[in-house]
Design a protein around this motif. Structure first.
Motif, PDB file in Angstrom:
ATOM      1  N   ALA A  84     -47.561   4.883 -12.075  1.00  0.00           N
ATOM      2  CA  ALA A  84     -47.494   4.264 -11.027  1.00  0.00           C
ATOM      3  C   ALA A  84     -47.637   4.969  -9.669  1.00  0.00           C
ATOM      4  CB  ALA A  84     -46.500   2.970 -11.135  1.00  0.00           C
ATOM      5  N   ILE A  85     -46.660   5.906  -9.748  1.00  0.00           N
ATOM      6  CA  ILE A  85     -46.524   6.993  -8.615  1.00  0.00           C
ATOM      7  C   ILE A  85     -47.864   7.524  -8.422  1.00  0.00           C
ATOM      8  CG2 ILE A  85     -45.298   8.824  -7.757  1.00  0.00           C
ATOM      9  CD1 ILE A  85     -42.773   7.676  -8.827  1.00  0.00           C
ATOM     10  N   GLU A  86     -48.274   7.968  -9.310  1.00  0.00           N
ATOM     11  CA  GLU A  86     -49.579   8.985  -9.258  1.00  0.00           C
ATOM     12  C   GLU A  86     -50.740   7.796  -8.650  1.00  0.00           C
ATOM     13  OE1 GLU A  86     -50.048  10.913 -12.954  1.00  0.00           O
ATOM     14  OE2 GLU A  86     -48.563  12.347 -12.677  1.00  0.00           O
ATOM     15  N   ALA A  87     -50.778   6.735  -9.421  1.00  0.00           N
ATOM     16  CA  ALA A  87     -52.021   5.854  -8.859  1.00  0.00           C
ATOM     17  C   ALA A  87     -51.666   5.153  -7.485  1.00  0.00           C
ATOM     18  CB  ALA A  87     -51.690   4.470  -9.749  1.00  0.00           C
ATOM     19  N   GLY A  88     -50.523   5.553  -6.774  1.00  0.00           N
ATOM     20  CA  GLY A  88     -50.139   5.006  -5.286  1.00  0.00           C
ATOM     21  C   GLY A  88     -49.709   3.658  -5.192  1.00  0.00           C
ATOM     22  N   LYS A  89     -49.161   3.046  -6.467  1.00  0.00           N
ATOM     23  CA  LYS A  89     -48.615   1.623  -6.408  1.00  0.00           C
ATOM     24  C   LYS A  89     -47.049   1.806  -5.822  1.00  0.00           C
ATOM     25  CE  LYS A  89     -51.368   0.014 -10.397  1.00  0.00           C
ATOM     26  NZ  LYS A  89     -51.417  -0.384 -11.756  1.00  0.00           N
ATOM     27  N   LEU A  90     -46.626   2.869  -5.950  1.00  0.00           N
ATOM     28  CA  LEU A  90     -44.990   3.149  -5.796  1.00  0.00           C
ATOM     29  C   LEU A  90     -45.081   4.284  -4.802  1.00  0.00           C
ATOM     30  CD1 LEU A  90     -43.307   2.933  -8.988  1.00  0.00           C
ATOM     31  CD2 LEU A  90     -43.684   1.071  -7.481  1.00  0.00           C
ATOM     32  N   ASP A  91     -44.171   4.037  -3.681  1.00  0.00           N
ATOM     33  CA  ASP A  91     -44.144   4.997  -2.732  1.00  0.00           C
ATOM     34  C   ASP A  91     -42.503   5.490  -2.426  1.00  0.00           C
ATOM     35  OD1 ASP A  91     -42.745   3.041  -1.022  1.00  0.00           O
ATOM     36  OD2 ASP A  91     -44.812   2.586  -0.473  1.00  0.00           O
ATOM     37  N   SER A  92     -41.950   6.196  -1.655  1.00  0.00           N
ATOM     38  CA  SER A  92     -40.735   6.594  -1.721  1.00  0.00           C
ATOM     39  C   SER A  92     -40.038   5.792  -0.664  1.00  0.00           C
ATOM     40  CB  SER A  92     -40.454   8.170  -1.399  1.00  0.00           C
ATOM     41  OG  SER A  92     -41.149   8.414  -0.206  1.00  0.00           O
ATOM     42  N   LYS A  93     -40.823   4.839   0.172  1.00  0.00           N
ATOM     43  CA  LYS A  93     -39.981   4.331   1.347  1.00  0.00           C
ATOM     44  C   LYS A  93     -39.607   2.884   0.975  1.00  0.00           C
ATOM     45  CE  LYS A  93     -43.322   6.334   4.746  1.00  0.00           C
ATOM     46  NZ  LYS A  93     -44.241   6.228   5.717  1.00  0.00           N
ATOM     47  N   THR A  94     -40.037   2.155  -0.035  1.00  0.00           N
ATOM     48  CA  THR A  94     -39.647   0.915  -0.453  1.00  0.00           C
ATOM     49  C   THR A  94     -38.417   1.222  -1.316  1.00  0.00           C
ATOM     50  OG1 THR A  94     -41.739   0.271   0.261  1.00  0.00           O
ATOM     51  CG2 THR A  94     -40.545  -1.338  -1.269  1.00  0.00           C
ATOM     52  N   ASN A  95     -37.692  -0.038  -1.453  1.00  0.00           N
ATOM     53  CA  ASN A  95     -36.729   0.119  -2.859  1.00  0.00           C
ATOM     54  C   ASN A  95     -37.113  -0.925  -3.575  1.00  0.00           C
ATOM     55  OD1 ASN A  95     -34.401  -0.218  -4.204  1.00  0.00           O
ATOM     56  ND2 ASN A  95     -32.851  -0.321  -2.977  1.00  0.00           N
ATOM     57  N   TYR A  96     -37.463  -0.725  -4.741  1.00  0.00           N
ATOM     58  CA  TYR A  96     -38.361  -1.631  -5.699  1.00  0.00           C
ATOM     59  C   TYR A  96     -37.303  -2.336  -6.512  1.00  0.00           C
ATOM     60  CZ  TYR A  96     -42.626   0.598  -4.026  1.00  0.00           C
ATOM     61  OH  TYR A  96     -43.578   1.055  -3.131  1.00  0.00           O
ATOM     62  N   ASP A  97     -37.417  -3.843  -6.394  1.00  0.00           N
ATOM     63  CA  ASP A  97     -36.540  -4.568  -7.395  1.00  0.00           C
ATOM     64  C   ASP A  97     -37.669  -5.344  -8.284  1.00  0.00           C
ATOM     65  OD1 ASP A  97     -38.009  -6.437  -5.647  1.00  0.00           O
ATOM     66  OD2 ASP A  97     -35.969  -7.452  -5.056  1.00  0.00           O
ATOM     67  N   ALA A  98     -37.176  -6.112  -9.179  1.00  0.00           N
ATOM     68  CA  ALA A  98     -37.896  -6.715 -10.159  1.00  0.00           C
ATOM     69  C   ALA A  98     -38.978  -7.424  -9.413  1.00  0.00           C
ATOM     70  CB  ALA A  98     -37.089  -7.852 -11.017  1.00  0.00           C
ATOM     71  N   ALA A  99     -38.646  -8.290  -8.386  1.00  0.00           N
ATOM     72  CA  ALA A  99     -40.009  -9.061  -7.857  1.00  0.00           C
ATOM     73  C   ALA A  99     -40.966  -7.891  -7.241  1.00  0.00           C
ATOM     74  CB  ALA A  99     -39.568  -9.771  -6.629  1.00  0.00           C
ATOM     75  N   ALA A 100     -40.554  -6.698  -6.537  1.00  0.00           N
ATOM     76  CA  ALA A 100     -41.485  -6.002  -5.792  1.00  0.00           C
ATOM     77  C   ALA A 100     -42.326  -5.169  -7.063  1.00  0.00           C
ATOM     78  CB  ALA A 100     -40.751  -4.945  -4.957  1.00  0.00           C
ATOM     79  N   LEU A 101     -41.654  -5.052  -8.029  1.00  0.00           N
ATOM     80  CA  LEU A 101     -42.557  -4.308  -9.224  1.00  0.00           C
ATOM     81  C   LEU A 101     -43.393  -5.037  -9.631  1.00  0.00           C
ATOM     82  CD1 LEU A 101     -39.601  -2.558 -11.112  1.00  0.00           C
ATOM     83  CD2 LEU A 101     -41.173  -1.399  -9.882  1.00  0.00           C
ATOM     84  N   VAL A 102     -43.377  -6.503  -9.774  1.00  0.00           N
ATOM     85  CA  VAL A 102     -44.388  -7.377 -10.224  1.00  0.00           C
ATOM     86  C   VAL A 102     -45.497  -7.395  -9.020  1.00  0.00           C
ATOM     87  CG1 VAL A 102     -44.901  -9.674 -10.810  1.00  0.00           C
ATOM     88  CG2 VAL A 102     -42.965  -8.816 -11.863  1.00  0.00           C
ATOM     89  N   GLU A 103     -45.112  -7.481  -7.893  1.00  0.00           N
ATOM     90  CA  GLU A 103     -46.034  -7.528  -6.751  1.00  0.00           C
ATOM     91  C   GLU A 103     -47.029  -6.285  -6.832  1.00  0.00           C
ATOM     92  OE1 GLU A 103     -46.186  -8.450  -2.008  1.00  0.00           O
ATOM     93  OE2 GLU A 103     -44.189  -8.574  -3.332  1.00  0.00           O
TER      94      GLU A 103
END
Length: 332
Positions: A84-103
């Protein structure tokens, strides 16, 4: 080829077998079902019947337990996080919880929470807030300069030695338990010393020797101990006889034996004539030596009158008063 010449391959179709058309048809009588009764009817399924003996599904013991309130976790592996990081779905600025991971499209659904599992490497820093995480998964994220916050304090996968703060978050610093330091006791403030005259010191010492500490009288202390160690039956008996002998009460207890453990046998019901007659035939005849039933019943009813204020008449006390009325406390 003409349309009237089209047909299926040989064996592809067959005529339906018509049952119940006589014995010559091959499917007469029972119509191919083999029986005449309940099993020949449609809509009947007799499952687990073994000729009357206990069926195997009832003979086998039950094992385990299925918790109806169990939680279902959405498992997120380190490999999927890295993809997901390599695909650009996750970044280092946001704190991802369960809802954010689904979104973000990393998980399809969050269920009752997210569990971070697996081991490996994470290419970039990422901040995750999950319900649980394995020690290897936490190390992998932290090795990539990221952070993992565990919300649930009772997660099985949490690394040993971790401690959660009041908000339920696990910090990296808490993993290494700090050495316990015993708090030093503050020294007591010394009372200011006043210089006393030299002549007063010998007199004070002499007064201390002459005035020893007062002790409580031995008799009162002994009585207090006796009151604490007094048995239940002796306490009740001394309500009617203040000088009741403990040894006599103990003998009556031994005479009644295990029957005192039964609540119905522990008390005497003066309203029950049958029970009073039993006392007359038993205790009054065997222990008191009174063969006359009428005389024994009179004395028993007299004790009932004495104990009338007490709703639950203790059997030990009842027998004690009978023996006292006969003057045979020493013969028990």
């Amino acid at each position: 080829m003409r349309l009237n010449e089209l047909k299926d391959n040989a064996g592809a179709t067959h005529r339906k077998k018509r049952i119940g058309r006589g014995i010559g048809s091959g499917k007469g009588k029972t119509g191919g079902r083999g029986v005449k009764g309940q099993k020949s009817r449609s809509g009947v399924a007799i499952k687990g019947f073994e000729g009357g003996q206990m069926p195997i599904h009832m003979r086998l013991p039950k094992r385990g337990f299925n918790n109806p309130n169990r939680k279902q976790w959405a498992e997120l592996s380190i490999d999927n996080v890295n993809r997901a990081i390599e695909a650009g779905k996750l970044d280092s600025k946001t704190n991802y919880d369960a809802a954010a991971l689904v979104e973000a499209g990393v998980l399809r659904r969050s269920r009752d929470g997210v569990r971070l599992i697996g081991a490996g490497t994470v290419s970039k820093a990422v901040k995750l807030t999950v319900s649980g995480a394995t020690p290897g998964a936490i190390k992998a994220v932290e090795a990539g300069k990221g952070s993992v916050t565990v919300l649930d304090e009772t997660v099985e996968y949490r690394a040993k030695g971790e401690k959660a703060d009041k908000a339920g978050k696990v910090s990296k610093a808490d993993k290494k338990a700090a050495p316990k330091v015993k708090a030093e006791k503050a020294p007591k403030a010394a009372a200011p010393k006043t210089a006393a005259p030299k002549t007063a010191a010998p007199k004070a010492k002499a007064a201390e020797k002459k005035a020893p500490a007062k002790k409580a009288p031995a008799k009162k202390a002994a009585k207090a101990d006796d009151a604490g160690d007094m048995s239940e039956y002796l306490k009740v008996t001394r309500q009617y006889d203040a000088d009741a002998d403990e040894a006599v009460v103990t003998k009556i207890e031994k005479y009644l034996g295990a029957s005192l453990k039964n609540r119905d046998a522990k008390y005497v019901a003066c309203s029950d004539e049958t029970e009073l007659e039993t006392i007359a035939k038993g205790f009054m005849k065997k222990k008191m030596g009174i063969d006359d039933k009428d005389a024994a019943m009179e004395k028993i009813k007299a004790v009932c009158v004495t104990m009338k204020p007490t709703r639950m008449k203790n059997r030990v006390t009842f027998y004690y008063l009978l023996a006292k009325a006969e003057g045979k406390l020493g013969d028990l």
